[in-house]
Design an enzyme around this catalytic site. Structure first.
Site, PDB file in Angstrom:
ATOM      1  N   GLU A 182       0.884  -1.041   0.031  1.00 17.74           N
ATOM      2  CA  GLU A 182      -0.073  -0.115  -0.048  1.00 17.74           C
ATOM      3  C   GLU A 182       0.908   1.276  -0.108  1.00 17.74           C
ATOM      4  OE1 GLU A 182      -2.885  -0.228   3.054  1.00 17.74           O
ATOM      5  OE2 GLU A 182      -3.855  -2.024   2.074  1.00 17.74           O
ATOM      6  N   LYS A 308     -15.755  -2.138   2.482  1.00 15.95           N
ATOM      7  CA  LYS A 308     -14.921  -2.466   1.389  1.00 15.95           C
ATOM      8  C   LYS A 308     -16.093  -3.154   0.338  1.00 15.95           C
ATOM      9  CE  LYS A 308     -10.711  -3.538   3.470  1.00 15.95           C
ATOM     10  NZ  LYS A 308     -10.102  -4.579   4.204  1.00 15.95           N
TER      11      LYS A 308
END
Ligand code: PGA
Ligand code: ZN
Length: 388
Positions: A182, A308
């Site tokens: 990330e 999500k």
């Protein structure tokens, strides 16, 4: 009217295959692509091999051709119906990418216009990483959260300035090894030493601190313990609770995600009762699933939840989940996945649904979301940050 739907194999930020969908209507061409997780919870929608998903698309697309693209809810619900109980029939990559392209088609590429009331989310920035995403810590993510900023640009800047300062501190110690999935910094400092640096930088920038323990990844079911490999310790659930309390107290942590494994609603609620004013957030615990959030509410396990869309399979289901959470006073955190594309749709969703957005801090696929928010700040009349 939908004229055609085509799917392509593309690659995400981790280099894994994923899907890009192109939906063509009378009004234009609209694209949606799907992210993927690495620390995937047990209760997430099923994923399928991409070639297989593309074959499935060729078979099911006739169901959508000729329908009105303005009817996003109808199209999204059709995807849910075709998908089967746990998305085993079409896979969540296809579900997400289809529903994303449908929302873009319905809103002429401006998904934020789908929502009535708009406010800008505070970015929860992943600045140091470990666990399944690669890195020296057992805790998966360490966050900076600028909650006192007046604009989205200031918020984005704070996290970027923060990661630069942390990078410098790690460099000085000779402990900077690079970046993870990330784009969070990787070092071999342990959890506590990382928190020490993080907390210094957070104080300088008037930001708050968060962690994603992703404790499901530490949980050893057979042993009934949380196994911390880097620091060589094994904690029972009671010890894990004590450890979380200790960290929260010592480092004044404001946001704690998945401090226990995804079945332990009870321990979540014990932590929640102990400290009411911080955010206890469920990610794998809820898996963006209303049924699981209802259990969580019964236990009073969390006052915050990750959203999500690919955990539940479609954007429409994630919107319903967020609205249900909002109605029940649970603060939502619209979240990226560790394997991302340059699609920014979660930025638009966060504007309509959430006081927080969780993304990385820098790197093209992370900034795609943050820069979209900045762009919208300059487009919307009287933009404002969310109320916390
Ligand atoms: P994932 O990680 O996308 O790899 O699941 C993100 C998270 O756990 O929040
Ligand atoms: Zn998480």
């Amino acid at each position: 009217m939908i004229k055609d739907i085509t799917g392509f194999k593309i690659f995400n930020s981790r280099g894994e295959p994923t899907i890009l969908i192109r939906t063509t209507t009378d009004r234009g061409t609209f694209y949606g692509s799907a992210p993927s997780g690495a620390s995937v919870g047990r209760y997430e929608a099923k994923t399928l091999n991409i070639e297989k998903s593309l074959r499935i698309l060729r078979r099911i697309k006739v169901n959508f051709i000729g329908l009105r693209e303005e009817d996003f809810e109808v199209l999204d619900e059709m995807v849910v119906q075709l998908a089967g109980e746990n998305f085993e029939n079409i896979g969540s990559h296809l579900g997400f990418a289809l529903s994303s392209s449908f929302l873009k088609a319905a809103t002429l590429n401006e998904p934020y216009t789908y929502f009535k009331s708009l406010s800008f989310p505070y970015p929860i920035g992943n600045v140091v990483g470990g666990g399944k995403h690669g890195g020296g810590t057992d805790i998966q993510e360490f966050h900076l959260i600028p909650t006192k900023v007046k604009s989205i640009e200031e918020a984005v800047w704070t996290n970027i300035e923060g990661i630069k300062r942390i990078k410098e501190e790690l460099s000085k110690l000779g402990k900077l090894y690079g970046k993870n999935d990330e784009n969070a910094l990787v070092s071999d400092l342990d959890d506590e030493k990382t928190l020490e640096i993080l907390s210094k930088v957070a104080r300088e920038l008037d930001a708050k601190i968060g962690i994603d323990v992703a404790a499901g990844e530490l949980w050893d079911h057979k042993k009934g313990k949380y196994v911390y490999r880097k620091t060589n310790k094994e904690l029972t659930p009671v010890e894990q609770l004590d450890f979380m309390k200790e960290l929260i107290n010592r480092w004044n942590i404001y946001y704690v995600e998945d401090p226990f494994n995804e079945d332990d609603f009870k321990k979540f609620s014990e932590l929640r009762k102990w400290r009411k004013r911080i955010l206890i957030c469920g990610d794998d615990l809820h898996a963006t699933n209303v049924k699981r959030l209802k259990i969580s509410i019964k236990y009073d396990a969390c006052n915050s939840t990750i959203v999500k869309p690919n955990q539940i399979g479609t954007i429409g289901s994630a919107i319903k989940f967020s609205e249900f959470a909002n109605e029940n006073g649970i603060k939502t955190v619209l979240s990226h996945r560790s394997g991302e594309t340059n699609d920014w749709i979660i930025a638009d969703l966060s504007l309509g649904l959430s006081p927080f957005i969780k993304t990385g801090v820098w790197g093209g696929e992370r900034l795609a979301k943050l820069n979209r928010l900045i762009e919208l700040w300059h487009r919307i009349e009287k933009p404002r940050m969310a109320k916390l």
